[in-house]
Design a protein around this motif. Structure first.
Motif, PDB file in Angstrom:
ATOM      1  N   ALA A   1      11.986  -6.379  -8.240  1.00 27.39           N
ATOM      2  CA  ALA A   1      12.318  -4.970  -8.455  1.00 27.39           C
ATOM      3  C   ALA A   1      13.513  -4.583  -7.596  1.00 27.39           C
ATOM      4  CB  ALA A   1      11.120  -4.091  -8.113  1.00 27.39           C
ATOM      5  N   HIS A   2      14.381  -3.739  -8.145  1.00 27.70           N
ATOM      6  CA  HIS A   2      15.560  -3.309  -7.398  1.00 27.70           C
ATOM      7  C   HIS A   2      15.193  -2.147  -6.483  1.00 27.70           C
ATOM      8  CE1 HIS A   2      19.686  -1.949  -6.534  1.00 27.70           C
ATOM      9  NE2 HIS A   2      20.035  -3.201  -6.839  1.00 27.70           N
ATOM     10  N   LEU A   3      15.834  -2.085  -5.312  1.00 23.75           N
ATOM     11  CA  LEU A   3      15.513  -1.070  -4.327  1.00 23.75           C
ATOM     12  C   LEU A   3      15.784   0.344  -4.862  1.00 23.75           C
ATOM     13  CD1 LEU A   3      14.362  -1.584  -1.511  1.00 23.75           C
ATOM     14  CD2 LEU A   3      16.624  -1.133  -0.560  1.00 23.75           C
ATOM     15  N   SER A   4      16.784   0.494  -5.722  1.00 22.63           N
ATOM     16  CA  SER A   4      17.116   1.810  -6.267  1.00 22.63           C
ATOM     17  C   SER A   4      16.026   2.341  -7.183  1.00 22.63           C
ATOM     18  CB  SER A   4      18.443   1.752  -7.027  1.00 22.63           C
ATOM     19  OG  SER A   4      18.351   0.826  -8.109  1.00 22.63           O
ATOM     20  N   ALA A   5      15.188   1.448  -7.743  1.00 21.99           N
ATOM     21  CA  ALA A   5      14.081   1.881  -8.588  1.00 21.99           C
ATOM     22  C   ALA A   5      12.850   2.258  -7.777  1.00 21.99           C
ATOM     23  CB  ALA A   5      13.719   0.779  -9.586  1.00 21.99           C
ATOM     24  N   LEU A   6      12.875   1.962  -6.475  1.00 25.31           N
ATOM     25  CA  LEU A   6      11.716   2.227  -5.623  1.00 25.31           C
ATOM     26  C   LEU A   6      11.879   3.468  -4.759  1.00 25.31           C
ATOM     27  CD1 LEU A   6      11.082  -1.431  -4.389  1.00 25.31           C
ATOM     28  CD2 LEU A   6       9.907  -0.227  -6.234  1.00 25.31           C
TER      29      LEU A   6
ATOM     30  N   GLU B   1       0.823  -1.209   0.000  1.00 24.45           N
ATOM     31  CA  GLU B   1       0.000   0.000   0.000  1.00 24.45           C
ATOM     32  C   GLU B   1       0.860   1.263   0.000  1.00 24.45           C
ATOM     33  OE1 GLU B   1      -2.589  -0.197   3.319  1.00 24.45           O
ATOM     34  OE2 GLU B   1      -3.647  -2.006   2.642  1.00 24.45           O
ATOM     35  N   LEU B   2       2.007   1.204   0.666  1.00 27.04           N
ATOM     36  CA  LEU B   2       2.876   2.380   0.757  1.00 27.04           C
ATOM     37  C   LEU B   2       3.565   2.671  -0.571  1.00 27.04           C
ATOM     38  CD1 LEU B   2       3.994   4.518   2.736  1.00 27.04           C
ATOM     39  CD2 LEU B   2       5.864   2.946   3.234  1.00 27.04           C
ATOM     40  N   PHE B   3       4.045   1.639  -1.252  1.00 26.82           N
ATOM     41  CA  PHE B   3       4.804   1.823  -2.485  1.00 26.82           C
ATOM     42  C   PHE B   3       3.921   1.918  -3.719  1.00 26.82           C
ATOM     43  CE2 PHE B   3       8.222   0.533   0.221  1.00 26.82           C
ATOM     44  CZ  PHE B   3       9.378   1.041  -0.348  1.00 26.82           C
ATOM     45  N   GLY B   4       2.768   1.278  -3.685  1.00 29.80           N
ATOM     46  CA  GLY B   4       1.925   1.273  -4.868  1.00 29.80           C
ATOM     47  C   GLY B   4       2.291   0.129  -5.803  1.00 29.80           C
ATOM     48  N   VAL B   5       1.928   0.295  -7.064  1.00 31.68           N
ATOM     49  CA  VAL B   5       2.093  -0.786  -8.037  1.00 31.68           C
ATOM     50  C   VAL B   5       3.555  -1.014  -8.397  1.00 31.68           C
ATOM     51  CG1 VAL B   5      -0.194  -0.424  -9.018  1.00 31.68           C
ATOM     52  CG2 VAL B   5       1.744   0.850  -9.935  1.00 31.68           C
TER      53      VAL B   5
ATOM     54  N   GLY C   1       4.780   8.411  -8.763  1.00 32.43           N
ATOM     55  CA  GLY C   1       4.454   9.528  -9.637  1.00 32.43           C
ATOM     56  C   GLY C   1       3.200  10.267  -9.252  1.00 32.43           C
ATOM     57  N   ASP C   2       2.340   9.625  -8.423  1.00 29.08           N
ATOM     58  CA  ASP C   2       1.062  10.253  -8.092  1.00 29.08           C
ATOM     59  C   ASP C   2       1.142  11.204  -6.905  1.00 29.08           C
ATOM     60  OD1 ASP C   2       1.671   8.155  -6.448  1.00 29.08           O
ATOM     61  OD2 ASP C   2      -0.397   7.449  -6.233  1.00 29.08           O
ATOM     62  N   ARG C   3       2.026  10.923  -5.957  1.00 27.75           N
ATOM     63  CA  ARG C   3       2.151  11.791  -4.788  1.00 27.75           C
ATOM     64  C   ARG C   3       3.531  11.632  -4.179  1.00 27.75           C
ATOM     65  NH1 ARG C   3       0.747   8.855   0.120  1.00 27.75           N
ATOM     66  NH2 ARG C   3       0.129   6.714  -0.391  1.00 27.75           N
ATOM     67  N   GLU C   4       3.879  12.603  -3.321  1.00 26.28           N
ATOM     68  CA  GLU C   4       5.197  12.602  -2.700  1.00 26.28           C
ATOM     69  C   GLU C   4       5.124  11.878  -1.367  1.00 26.28           C
ATOM     70  OE1 GLU C   4       8.672  15.909  -2.675  1.00 26.28           O
ATOM     71  OE2 GLU C   4       6.947  16.419  -1.449  1.00 26.28           O
ATOM     72  N   VAL C   5       5.965  10.839  -1.197  1.00 26.06           N
ATOM     73  CA  VAL C   5       5.976  10.039   0.029  1.00 26.06           C
ATOM     74  C   VAL C   5       7.421   9.879   0.488  1.00 26.06           C
ATOM     75  CG1 VAL C   5       5.398   7.825   1.093  1.00 26.06           C
ATOM     76  CG2 VAL C   5       3.909   8.782  -0.675  1.00 26.06           C
ATOM     77  N   PHE C   6       7.675  10.168   1.761  1.00 26.66           N
ATOM     78  CA  PHE C   6       8.974   9.959   2.377  1.00 26.66           C
ATOM     79  C   PHE C   6       8.858   8.826   3.392  1.00 26.66           C
ATOM     80  CE2 PHE C   6       9.265  14.298   0.873  1.00 26.66           C
ATOM     81  CZ  PHE C   6      10.563  14.377   0.389  1.00 26.66           C
TER      82      PHE C   6
END
Length: 777
Positions: free
Chosen positions: A323-328, A313-317, A360-365
């Motif tokens: 998937a590599h961590l650097s792409a997330l 839910e936090l990361f989305g699709v 791309g939809d919202r900013e999440v830290f």
């Protein structure tokens, strides 16, 4: 039994009941009637007898009216109590009907059975054996019911869980219900986490709650964290030593915010403890799926191996196995692979990192903590994540506020010295221009120096506008007239490819602002809209009178209730990206290419609007356009009262040699220029480099001074201070204050000094001489 309850209600309400207050008043009225009757019998005159008899009759009539009102009220209560008695007759829970003073009028059969050992006439007495403090509970619930109509409270007693509820029967009384609530396991919420041990801690670190799994693990109800962990402080996402019934056990601690300053701590089995071959991958991670903590299992190469539902839910699709961590996520400041290798090698000094998700939809830290685990002899990493978006947002707002304040202070501080330099440069350039005509080969160079000095002065003005310290000349203006005067210049600015459209509210009220500065804001917004549409388009300027009935909340700003004149400047251009939208008002930030903008335009507009008392907001959609909205408070005066701009009458040429000027300026170049300029106009000039020197000059009583020309900010005594001292002996002298700071920095001090004007730096030769001439004449 039901008939007995109804008969009891009817019989109880059939009796006339008088409250103590009504009974006291009734006794007083009857006693007064008796006294007046006796006096009427013994009165000597017929007139007195008639008056006293009338008074006696009146009081008796009042007594009868009170009795009738009480009986009518009793009749209403009779019908009300009878209806409620029928309603609660077959209720399985004890129910009561009471008056406002707590006297019980009706109780149902269930109440008779349950409270037969406490046969009291009051509700407090009946509940004395059930609650520790029945008086406080009854008063609290009845007070709430009088306001809201009903109230309910769940109370834990020594015999179980009881729910006490009350309903207002205005004007008859209150209906009470005592309900036994069966104990049942609480439903699983976001903080249950299945059978995982969980403790709830408060703001001070005290343990507020432990679930059954946590109590079984520790063997007792623990109230302090230092009795639970062998080392403090707690580091969420790391493996820590926990005191249990079987000694010290290693657990992975996960933390979740539970609201109101509370935190929920979950104790997960340490990953190493489940690294045996008897636990498969699916079995081992199944227990983490319902955990309300985002977790990801990462291979040494950085590829995602598993994750739970909260992480998805936090990361989305974008989060998927492989998937590599650097792409997330991004924002580490170094290679993700280096970070993973250091964690696997045990070289990590900092336990957690703040990273930004590549959504791309919202900013999440997120705050990411890595833990090294071993599974089937192979190393891996468990990433425990906490959503830190709100924390980073607050941090960014604080840093932005600090940065804006620092730049504002820098701009205000530098402007004073810089304006002194510009005054000297432009002033001496004016002196040179007086000695050269247009045919002189040096004339064009002097003009270039003068023009560039003026450009530098405008740049300082922009910095002062951003820091809201520029000198404003507010006046009552009509936005339609301002835009009408500006339309010709705006059409020239936008060019031939762009259409400028103006639309005005038919009834546009006046505002108070600096017309010159407001025109600068509008020109800046129109130029930005033009640059956003290189292929052409339409720029729309719409004015409207708006009334806010409720405060407008947006962009961390609250626009108070009132009437406003709004100006919208919109375009159909490229738009501004959402992550840059809140930065457009920062100084030196620009979306244009290098060399096309200074980044001071919108920050200047922001400063001018805020110093005027207005508000500015921006809305933009990439590919559709941008809209800037300005809010100006309406000037609360009728249109008839708006003074028309005075037409300046032609003034006679300045007379020279008819005034003595005392010039006080600590900057030698500025003092030299001002002195020469005034002497050229024929004035007698006395110079002083400080306020103390000026006061010493004025000690000569025979010296006649017409005008004080003084700097405001000087070492030692400032300008307003020494002028006030000097005016005690020379009250008729006029004053010209000059300063590189804004006028409002000493506006209160100037208002207390009569016959004083302000001249901002940098000023030209003609500005200085004209101001002095106006003071003299």
């Amino acid at each position: 039994m039901g008939e007995n309850v109804v008969e009891l209600a009817v019989r109880e309400t059939a009796k006339p009941r008088f409250s103590k207050d009504v009974l006291s008043r009734l006794r007083g009225v009857v006693l007064a009637a008796v006294v007046f009757g006796v006096l009427a019998l013994v009165a000597p005159s017929g007139t007195a007898q008639l008056a006293l008899s009338a008074a006696c009759a009146t009081l008796l009539a009042i007594s009868g009216t009170l009795i009738l009102l009480v009986r009518r009220k009793n009749a209403v209560e009779k019908s009300g109590y009878a209806a409620v008695a029928i309603f609660i007759e077959r209720d399985g829970s004890p129910s009561f009907v009471t008056s406002s003073d707590g006297h019980i009028h009706v109780r149902n059969p269930a109440a008779e059975r349950q409270f037969k050992n406490t046969p009291s006439d009051t509700l407090v007495g009946t509940l004395a054996d059930s609650f520790a403090n029945p008086g406080g509970i009854v008063f609290r619930l009845q007070s709430r019911a009088e306001v809201t109509g009903s109230a309910r409270e769940d109370i834990v007693t020594r015999t179980g869980h009881v729910r006490l509820s009350v309903h207002d029967m205005w004007p008859s009384g209150f209906v009470w219900r005592v309900e036994q609530v069966a104990e049942r396991p609480a439903p699983k919420g976001s903080h249950e986490g299945g059978n995982l041990p969980m403790v709830m801690i408060g703001r001070t670190g005290a343990i507020l709650f432990m679930n059954d799994a946590a109590r079984s693990l520790t063997g007792a109800r623990v109230k302090a964290l230092d009795h639970l962990f062998t080392q403090l402080p707690i580091l969420p996402g790391t493996v820590m030593d926990l005191s249990t019934t079987n000694g010290v056990a290693k657990v992975l601690v996960a933390q979740v915010a539970a609201g109101a300053g509370r935190q929920a701590l979950y104790f997960l089995p340490a990953p190493e403890a489940h690294g045996t071959e008897q636990h498969g991958k699916s079995q081992k991670w199944q227990m983490f799926q319902d955990l309300p903590v985002p977790m990801i299992k990462v291979a040494p190469s950085g590829d995602v191996q598993s994750f739970n539902r909260m992480a998805a839910e936090l990361f989305g699709v974008s989060l998927k196995e492989g998937a590599h961590l650097s792409a997330l996520m991004e924002g580490l400041g170094r290679s993700i692979n280096d970070w993973l290798r250091d964690t696997l090698a045990g070289r990590m000094v900092q336990k957690s990192e703040f990273l930004r998700l590549t959504r791309g939809d919202r900013e999440v830290f997120v705050q990411v903590t890595l833990n090294r685990v071993t599974e089937n002899g192979e190393p891996a990493l468990i990433a425990v994540l906490n959503d830190a978006t709100e924390l980073k947002s607050l941090e960014a707002q604080f840093v932005q506020s600090q940065k804006m304040q620092a730049i504002g202070q820098l701009a205000g501080g530098v402007a004073h010295d810089f304006n002194n330099l510009l005054t000297a440069i432009s002033g001496h350039c004016d002196l040179l221009l007086l000695r050269h005509d247009q045919g002189d080969p040096d004339y064009s160079d002097l003009v270039q120096i003068n023009q560039n000095a003026n450009r530098a002065a405008a740049l300082v003005g922009q910095l002062l506008a951003f820091s809201r310290k520029q000198t404003l000349r507010p006046e009552t203006i009509d936005m339609r007239d301002t835009l009408a005067d500006l339309t010709h210049l705006l059409n020239r600015l936008v060019g031939e490819k762009i259409t400028l459209t103006l639309s005005h509210d038919p009834v546009l009220q006046p505002i108070r602002a600096d017309k010159r500065q407001l025109e600068q804001v509008l020109m800046n917004l129109v130029v930005n809209a033009r640059d956003a549409m290189p292929a052409g388009g339409e720029i729309r300027i719409v004015t409207e009178c708006m009334s806010l009935a409720d405060p407008l909340m947006r962009d961390q700003v609250t626009v108070p209730v009132g009437q406003y004149v709004t100006v919208q400047v919109s375009d159909d251009g490229t738009g501004i990206q959402q992550d840059k939208l809140q930065k457009v008002f920062e100084p030196f930030f620009t979306t244009k290419r290098t060399g096309e903008g200074t980044g001071l335009g919108l920050s200047t507009a922001y400063g001018i609007i805020k110093q005027t008392g207005g508000y500015i907001f921006v809305d933009s959609t990439v590919g559709q356009g941008t809209c800037f909205t300005l809010y100006f408070p309406v000037l609360e005066i009728p249109m008839e009262a708006i003074p028309k701009p005075a037409v300046a009458a032609p003034r006679p040429a300045a007379k020279h040699g008819d005034g003595v000027i005392l010039l006080v300026e600590d900057e030698a170049p500025v003092r030299a220029f001002a002195s020469r300029a005034l002497r050229m106009r024929g004035y007698t000039v006395l110079e002083a480099d400080s306020a103390e020197a000026a006061l010493r000059t004025l000690e000569d009583g025979d010296l006649n001074i017409d005008v004080f020309v003084t700097d405001v900010v000087m070492p030692g005594m400032d300008g307003p201070s020494w002028v006030r001292e000097a005016l005690k002996e020379r009250p008729g002298v006029r004053v010209v204050f000059v300063s590189g700071y804004a006028e409002d920095s000493f506006g209160e001090a100037q208002m207390k000094i009569p016959n004083s004007v302000f001249l901002p730096k940098p000023f030209s030769l003609s500005d200085l001489t004209e101001t002095v001439h106006n003071q003299l004449n």
